[in-house]
Design a protein around this motif. Structure first.
Motif, mmCIF file in Angstrom:
data_model
loop_
_atom_site.group_PDB
_atom_site.id
_atom_site.type_symbol
_atom_site.label_atom_id
_atom_site.label_comp_id
_atom_site.label_asym_id
_atom_site.label_seq_id
_atom_site.Cartn_x
_atom_site.Cartn_y
_atom_site.Cartn_z
ATOM 1 N N UNK A 17 -4.532 2.631 22.342
ATOM 2 C CA UNK A 17 -3.172 1.784 22.496
ATOM 3 C C UNK A 17 -2.842 1.217 21.135
ATOM 4 N N UNK A 18 -3.666 1.279 20.170
ATOM 5 C CA UNK A 18 -3.350 0.561 18.926
ATOM 6 C C UNK A 18 -4.166 1.071 17.907
ATOM 7 N N UNK A 19 -3.867 0.993 16.762
ATOM 8 C CA UNK A 19 -4.390 0.979 15.278
ATOM 9 C C UNK A 19 -5.875 0.269 15.333
ATOM 10 N N UNK A 57 -5.286 4.447 2.393
ATOM 11 C CA UNK A 57 -5.706 4.020 3.769
ATOM 12 C C UNK A 57 -4.366 4.193 4.497
ATOM 13 N N UNK A 58 -3.248 4.607 4.037
ATOM 14 C CA UNK A 58 -2.209 4.905 4.955
ATOM 15 C C UNK A 58 -1.155 6.172 4.380
ATOM 16 N N UNK A 110 4.384 -1.927 12.410
ATOM 17 C CA UNK A 110 5.764 -2.721 11.732
ATOM 18 C C UNK A 110 5.352 -3.920 10.936
ATOM 19 N N UNK A 111 4.211 -4.592 11.002
ATOM 20 C CA UNK A 111 3.689 -5.573 10.456
ATOM 21 C C UNK A 111 2.963 -5.127 8.959
ATOM 22 N N UNK A 112 2.241 -4.095 9.444
ATOM 23 C CA UNK A 112 1.460 -3.678 8.079
ATOM 24 C C UNK A 112 2.084 -3.027 6.905
ATOM 25 N N UNK A 113 3.540 -2.571 7.451
ATOM 26 C CA UNK A 113 4.316 -1.948 6.128
ATOM 27 C C UNK A 113 5.129 -2.967 5.660
ATOM 28 N N UNK A 114 5.218 -4.030 6.012
ATOM 29 C CA UNK A 114 6.058 -4.810 5.361
ATOM 30 C C UNK A 114 5.737 -4.992 3.791
ATOM 31 N N UNK A 115 6.487 -4.882 2.926
ATOM 32 C CA UNK A 115 6.365 -4.710 1.532
ATOM 33 C C UNK A 115 5.515 -3.845 0.746
ATOM 34 N N UNK A 116 5.456 -2.903 1.552
ATOM 35 C CA UNK A 116 4.835 -1.643 0.942
ATOM 36 C C UNK A 116 5.913 -0.989 0.079
ATOM 37 N N UNK A 149 -3.645 1.046 -1.238
ATOM 38 C CA UNK A 149 -2.854 0.958 0.003
ATOM 39 C C UNK A 149 -1.567 0.320 -0.384
ATOM 40 N N UNK A 150 -1.119 -0.162 -1.541
ATOM 41 C CA UNK A 150 -0.020 -1.097 -1.553
ATOM 42 C C UNK A 150 1.109 0.171 -1.888
ATOM 43 N N UNK A 151 0.736 1.315 -2.354
ATOM 44 C CA UNK A 151 1.809 2.427 -2.491
ATOM 45 C C UNK A 151 1.447 3.496 -1.507
ATOM 46 N N UNK A 152 2.398 3.973 -0.844
ATOM 47 C CA UNK A 152 1.997 4.839 0.421
ATOM 48 C C UNK A 152 2.633 6.150 0.019
ATOM 49 N N UNK A 153 1.772 7.287 0.110
ATOM 50 C CA UNK A 153 2.313 8.582 -0.238
ATOM 51 C C UNK A 153 3.185 8.985 1.013
ATOM 52 N N UNK A 154 4.127 9.588 0.728
ATOM 53 C CA UNK A 154 5.169 9.987 1.688
ATOM 54 C C UNK A 154 5.458 11.532 1.383
#
Length: 280
Positions: free
Chosen positions: A158-160, A108-109, A206-212, A16-21
Protein backbone atom coordinates in the motif's frame (compact mmCIF):
# COMPACT_ATOMS: atom_id res chain seq x y z
CA UNK A 1 30.32 16.37 -21.94
CA UNK A 2 32.98 17.82 -19.66
CA UNK A 3 34.60 15.66 -16.95
CA UNK A 4 33.17 18.00 -14.31
CA UNK A 5 29.61 17.60 -15.59
CA UNK A 6 30.00 13.84 -15.86
CA UNK A 7 31.21 13.69 -12.25
CA UNK A 8 28.28 15.85 -11.12
CA UNK A 9 25.76 13.63 -12.88
CA UNK A 10 27.17 10.38 -11.54
CA UNK A 11 27.45 11.71 -7.98
CA UNK A 12 23.88 13.02 -8.11
CA UNK A 13 22.52 9.74 -9.46
CA UNK A 14 24.29 7.83 -6.71
CA UNK A 15 23.00 10.01 -3.89
CA UNK A 16 19.48 10.28 -5.31
CA UNK A 17 19.40 14.02 -5.99
CA UNK A 18 19.40 13.28 -9.75
CA UNK A 19 16.90 10.69 -11.02
CA UNK A 20 17.65 8.66 -14.17
CA UNK A 21 14.72 8.74 -16.60
CA UNK A 22 15.15 5.94 -19.13
CA UNK A 23 13.79 5.94 -22.69
CA UNK A 24 13.98 3.35 -25.44
CA UNK A 25 17.51 4.34 -26.44
CA UNK A 26 18.97 2.63 -23.38
CA UNK A 27 18.00 -0.70 -24.97
CA UNK A 28 19.76 -0.03 -28.28
CA UNK A 29 22.42 -2.66 -27.62
CA UNK A 30 20.06 -5.45 -26.50
CA UNK A 31 19.90 -8.52 -28.74
CA UNK A 32 18.03 -11.82 -28.66
CA UNK A 33 20.43 -14.58 -27.70
CA UNK A 34 18.96 -17.04 -30.22
CA UNK A 35 18.34 -14.86 -33.27
CA UNK A 36 20.56 -11.82 -32.74
CA UNK A 37 17.57 -9.55 -33.42
CA UNK A 38 17.38 -6.22 -31.62
CA UNK A 39 14.75 -5.92 -28.93
CA UNK A 40 11.69 -3.96 -30.14
CA UNK A 41 11.87 -0.81 -28.08
CA UNK A 42 11.31 2.28 -30.24
CA UNK A 43 7.96 3.04 -31.86
CA UNK A 44 8.74 1.75 -35.36
CA UNK A 45 10.27 -1.54 -34.22
CA UNK A 46 7.36 -2.19 -31.86
CA UNK A 47 4.83 -1.64 -34.64
CA UNK A 48 6.71 -3.94 -37.02
CA UNK A 49 7.04 -6.66 -34.37
CA UNK A 50 3.35 -6.40 -33.50
CA UNK A 51 2.42 -6.72 -37.20
CA UNK A 52 4.65 -9.72 -37.95
CA UNK A 53 7.38 -7.62 -39.50
CA UNK A 54 5.10 -5.83 -41.96
CA UNK A 55 4.69 -2.04 -41.99
CA UNK A 56 1.25 -0.68 -41.25
CA UNK A 57 -0.29 2.31 -43.04
CA UNK A 58 1.64 5.60 -42.78
CA UNK A 59 -1.06 6.97 -40.48
CA UNK A 60 -0.61 4.05 -38.06
CA UNK A 61 3.19 3.97 -38.39
CA UNK A 62 3.29 7.50 -36.96
CA UNK A 63 3.34 6.26 -33.37
CA UNK A 64 3.04 2.94 -31.53
CA UNK A 65 0.01 3.96 -29.40
CA UNK A 66 -1.93 4.69 -32.59
CA UNK A 67 -1.02 1.30 -34.09
CA UNK A 68 -1.80 -0.46 -30.82
CA UNK A 69 -5.22 1.23 -30.76
CA UNK A 70 -5.90 -0.14 -34.24
CA UNK A 71 -5.00 -3.67 -33.13
CA UNK A 72 -7.09 -3.27 -30.00
CA UNK A 73 -10.16 -2.21 -31.99
CA UNK A 74 -9.79 -5.16 -34.37
CA UNK A 75 -8.67 -7.94 -32.02
CA UNK A 76 -9.26 -6.67 -28.50
CA UNK A 77 -7.10 -5.17 -25.80
CA UNK A 78 -5.85 -8.61 -24.87
CA UNK A 79 -4.07 -8.96 -28.22
CA UNK A 80 -1.82 -5.99 -27.41
CA UNK A 81 -1.17 -7.29 -23.90
CA UNK A 82 -0.25 -10.75 -25.19
CA UNK A 83 2.14 -9.24 -27.72
CA UNK A 84 3.94 -7.17 -25.07
CA UNK A 85 4.03 -10.11 -22.67
CA UNK A 86 5.57 -12.27 -25.38
CA UNK A 87 8.24 -9.72 -26.26
CA UNK A 88 9.22 -8.51 -22.81
CA UNK A 89 8.48 -11.67 -20.87
CA UNK A 90 11.08 -13.50 -22.97
CA UNK A 91 14.23 -14.02 -20.90
CA UNK A 92 16.49 -14.53 -23.92
CA UNK A 93 17.69 -10.94 -24.23
CA UNK A 94 21.21 -9.74 -23.63
CA UNK A 95 21.79 -7.18 -20.90
CA UNK A 96 21.85 -3.49 -21.79
CA UNK A 97 25.09 -1.72 -20.86
CA UNK A 98 23.07 1.04 -19.20
CA UNK A 99 21.33 -1.46 -16.94
CA UNK A 100 24.62 -3.07 -15.94
CA UNK A 101 25.89 0.43 -15.13
CA UNK A 102 22.80 1.18 -13.04
CA UNK A 103 23.14 -2.15 -11.24
CA UNK A 104 26.66 -1.17 -10.22
CA UNK A 105 25.72 2.23 -8.78
CA UNK A 106 22.17 1.44 -7.56
CA UNK A 107 20.32 4.77 -7.76
CA UNK A 108 17.63 5.05 -5.05
CA UNK A 109 14.97 6.09 -7.58
CA UNK A 110 14.75 5.27 -11.30
CA UNK A 111 12.01 6.00 -13.84
CA UNK A 112 11.88 3.64 -16.83
CA UNK A 113 9.31 4.21 -19.58
CA UNK A 114 10.30 1.00 -21.35
CA UNK A 115 8.25 -2.15 -20.77
CA UNK A 116 11.06 -4.70 -20.33
CA UNK A 117 12.25 -6.21 -17.03
CA UNK A 118 15.97 -5.36 -17.11
CA UNK A 119 15.68 -2.60 -14.51
CA UNK A 120 13.91 -5.02 -12.18
CA UNK A 121 16.61 -7.62 -12.82
CA UNK A 122 19.23 -5.05 -11.81
CA UNK A 123 17.65 -4.81 -8.35
CA UNK A 124 16.59 -8.45 -8.01
CA UNK A 125 19.04 -9.19 -5.20
CA UNK A 126 17.77 -6.43 -2.88
CA UNK A 127 14.33 -5.42 -1.57
CA UNK A 128 12.69 -2.57 -3.47
CA UNK A 129 9.33 -1.05 -4.32
CA UNK A 130 7.96 -1.31 -7.85
CA UNK A 131 5.41 1.19 -9.15
CA UNK A 132 3.53 0.07 -12.26
CA UNK A 133 1.29 2.38 -14.25
CA UNK A 134 -2.21 1.17 -15.11
CA UNK A 135 -5.06 2.59 -17.18
CA UNK A 136 -8.78 2.15 -17.77
CA UNK A 137 -9.41 0.38 -14.49
CA UNK A 138 -12.74 0.48 -12.67
CA UNK A 139 -13.48 0.73 -8.99
CA UNK A 140 -10.25 2.54 -8.19
CA UNK A 141 -9.35 6.13 -8.97
CA UNK A 142 -5.60 5.56 -8.89
CA UNK A 143 -3.57 4.76 -11.96
CA UNK A 144 -0.74 2.79 -10.37
CA UNK A 145 -0.07 -0.46 -8.57
CA UNK A 146 2.55 -0.87 -5.84
CA UNK A 147 4.54 -4.06 -5.30
CA UNK A 148 7.13 -4.93 -2.68
CA UNK A 149 10.05 -7.16 -3.70
CA UNK A 150 11.54 -9.23 -0.87
CA UNK A 151 14.36 -10.79 -2.88
CA UNK A 152 12.22 -13.66 -4.15
CA UNK A 153 8.79 -12.42 -5.17
CA UNK A 154 6.58 -9.37 -5.59
CA UNK A 155 3.58 -8.86 -3.35
CA UNK A 156 1.05 -6.02 -3.48
CA UNK A 157 1.69 -3.25 -0.98
CA UNK A 158 0.00 0.00 0.00
CA UNK A 159 2.98 2.35 0.27
CA UNK A 160 6.66 2.81 -0.50
CA UNK A 161 9.05 1.09 1.88
CA UNK A 162 11.20 3.69 3.67
CA UNK A 163 14.84 3.57 2.64
CA UNK A 164 14.34 1.07 -0.17
CA UNK A 165 14.97 1.78 -3.87
CA UNK A 166 11.98 2.85 -5.97
CA UNK A 167 11.55 1.54 -9.51
CA UNK A 168 8.85 3.37 -11.47
CA UNK A 169 7.60 1.63 -14.62
CA UNK A 170 4.78 3.92 -15.80
CA UNK A 171 4.18 2.09 -19.10
CA UNK A 172 4.01 -1.35 -17.47
CA UNK A 173 6.04 -4.52 -17.20
CA UNK A 174 5.25 -8.24 -17.57
CA UNK A 175 6.45 -8.91 -14.02
CA UNK A 176 4.45 -9.28 -11.88
CA UNK A 177 1.54 -10.10 -14.14
CA UNK A 178 -1.92 -8.63 -13.97
CA UNK A 179 -1.24 -4.90 -14.08
CA UNK A 180 -1.20 -4.66 -17.88
CA UNK A 181 0.39 -1.92 -19.96
CA UNK A 182 -0.05 1.65 -21.10
CA UNK A 183 0.07 0.99 -24.83
CA UNK A 184 -2.87 2.16 -26.97
CA UNK A 185 -4.12 5.68 -27.53
CA UNK A 186 -7.00 4.99 -25.16
CA UNK A 187 -4.57 3.86 -22.45
CA UNK A 188 -2.48 7.00 -22.82
CA UNK A 189 -5.47 9.34 -22.80
CA UNK A 190 -6.70 7.83 -19.55
CA UNK A 191 -3.26 7.60 -17.94
CA UNK A 192 -2.13 11.12 -18.87
CA UNK A 193 -5.45 12.59 -17.73
CA UNK A 194 -5.11 10.98 -14.32
CA UNK A 195 -1.39 11.75 -14.20
CA UNK A 196 -2.20 15.43 -14.66
CA UNK A 197 -4.84 15.11 -11.93
CA UNK A 198 -2.36 13.57 -9.51
CA UNK A 199 -3.85 10.07 -9.43
CA UNK A 200 -0.97 8.23 -11.14
CA UNK A 201 1.70 9.06 -8.54
CA UNK A 202 1.66 7.55 -5.02
CA UNK A 203 1.27 10.25 -2.34
CA UNK A 204 4.57 9.36 -0.68
CA UNK A 205 6.38 9.76 -3.99
CA UNK A 206 4.76 13.15 -4.57
CA UNK A 207 6.60 14.33 -1.46
CA UNK A 208 9.84 12.49 -2.18
CA UNK A 209 10.17 13.82 -5.73
CA UNK A 210 10.02 17.49 -4.75
CA UNK A 211 13.17 19.33 -5.74
CA UNK A 212 14.70 16.41 -7.62
CA UNK A 213 16.69 16.90 -10.80
CA UNK A 214 16.46 14.45 -13.68
CA UNK A 215 18.73 13.01 -16.34
CA UNK A 216 16.81 11.86 -19.40
CA UNK A 217 18.68 9.04 -21.12
CA UNK A 218 17.76 7.43 -24.43
CA UNK A 219 14.64 9.56 -24.75
CA UNK A 220 13.83 11.67 -27.79
CA UNK A 221 11.41 14.54 -27.26
CA UNK A 222 9.79 14.94 -30.66
CA UNK A 223 6.49 13.24 -29.77
CA UNK A 224 3.78 14.88 -27.69
CA UNK A 225 2.91 11.63 -25.90
CA UNK A 226 6.37 11.11 -24.43
CA UNK A 227 6.67 14.80 -23.61
CA UNK A 228 3.37 14.95 -21.73
CA UNK A 229 4.15 11.85 -19.68
CA UNK A 230 7.63 13.08 -18.81
CA UNK A 231 6.56 16.62 -17.92
CA UNK A 232 3.95 15.36 -15.45
CA UNK A 233 6.14 12.67 -13.90
CA UNK A 234 8.89 15.21 -13.11
CA UNK A 235 6.40 17.76 -11.75
CA UNK A 236 7.70 19.68 -8.69
CA UNK A 237 11.28 19.21 -9.89
CA UNK A 238 14.18 21.46 -9.00
CA UNK A 239 14.50 24.65 -11.05
CA UNK A 240 16.07 24.02 -13.52
CA UNK A 241 14.82 20.42 -13.69
CA UNK A 242 17.90 18.73 -15.10
CA UNK A 243 19.42 17.45 -18.31
CA UNK A 244 18.70 15.35 -21.38
CA UNK A 245 21.27 13.42 -23.39
CA UNK A 246 20.65 14.07 -27.11
CA UNK A 247 23.67 14.03 -29.37
CA UNK A 248 21.89 15.76 -32.27
CA UNK A 249 18.71 17.49 -31.07
CA UNK A 250 16.11 18.74 -33.50
CA UNK A 251 14.85 22.31 -33.44
CA UNK A 252 11.59 21.02 -31.97
CA UNK A 253 13.47 19.33 -29.13
CA UNK A 254 15.52 22.43 -28.51
CA UNK A 255 12.40 24.59 -28.21
CA UNK A 256 10.68 22.14 -25.90
CA UNK A 257 13.70 21.77 -23.61
CA UNK A 258 14.18 25.53 -23.47
CA UNK A 259 10.54 25.92 -22.41
CA UNK A 260 10.93 23.37 -19.59
CA UNK A 261 14.40 24.51 -18.60
CA UNK A 262 16.01 21.17 -19.45
CA UNK A 263 19.65 21.46 -20.46
CA UNK A 264 20.53 19.50 -23.58
CA UNK A 265 23.84 17.64 -23.33
CA UNK A 266 25.01 17.04 -26.87
CA UNK A 267 26.47 13.64 -26.17
CA UNK A 268 25.39 10.02 -26.32
CA UNK A 269 24.96 7.60 -23.44
CA UNK A 270 28.39 6.09 -23.94
CA UNK A 271 30.06 9.33 -22.90
CA UNK A 272 28.30 9.10 -19.54
CA UNK A 273 28.67 5.43 -18.70
CA UNK A 274 31.90 4.83 -20.61
CA UNK A 275 32.47 3.70 -24.16
CA UNK A 276 33.98 0.43 -22.91
CA UNK A 277 30.76 -0.44 -21.12
CA UNK A 278 28.68 0.27 -24.24
CA UNK A 279 30.91 -1.93 -26.40
CA UNK A 280 31.02 -4.86 -23.97
Amino acid sequence: MTPALRATLIAGIQDGSIVPYLGCGVLADVRHTDTGAAIPADSDSLILAMNNGRPMSPKLMYEFPRAAMNVELKRGRGAVTRFLDQVYGDSRWTRAAVHDWLRAIRPPYVIDVNRDTQLQDSYADIPHTLIVGVARVTGDGTRYRLFAWDGEKYTPTSDLAPGQPILFKPMGTPRPGGAGYIASDADYVDYITELMGGFAIPPTLKTLRQGKRYLLMGLRLNRDTERMVMADIIYAAHTPPGWVLIAEPTAKEERFCARLGLEIIRADIGELIGETAMAA
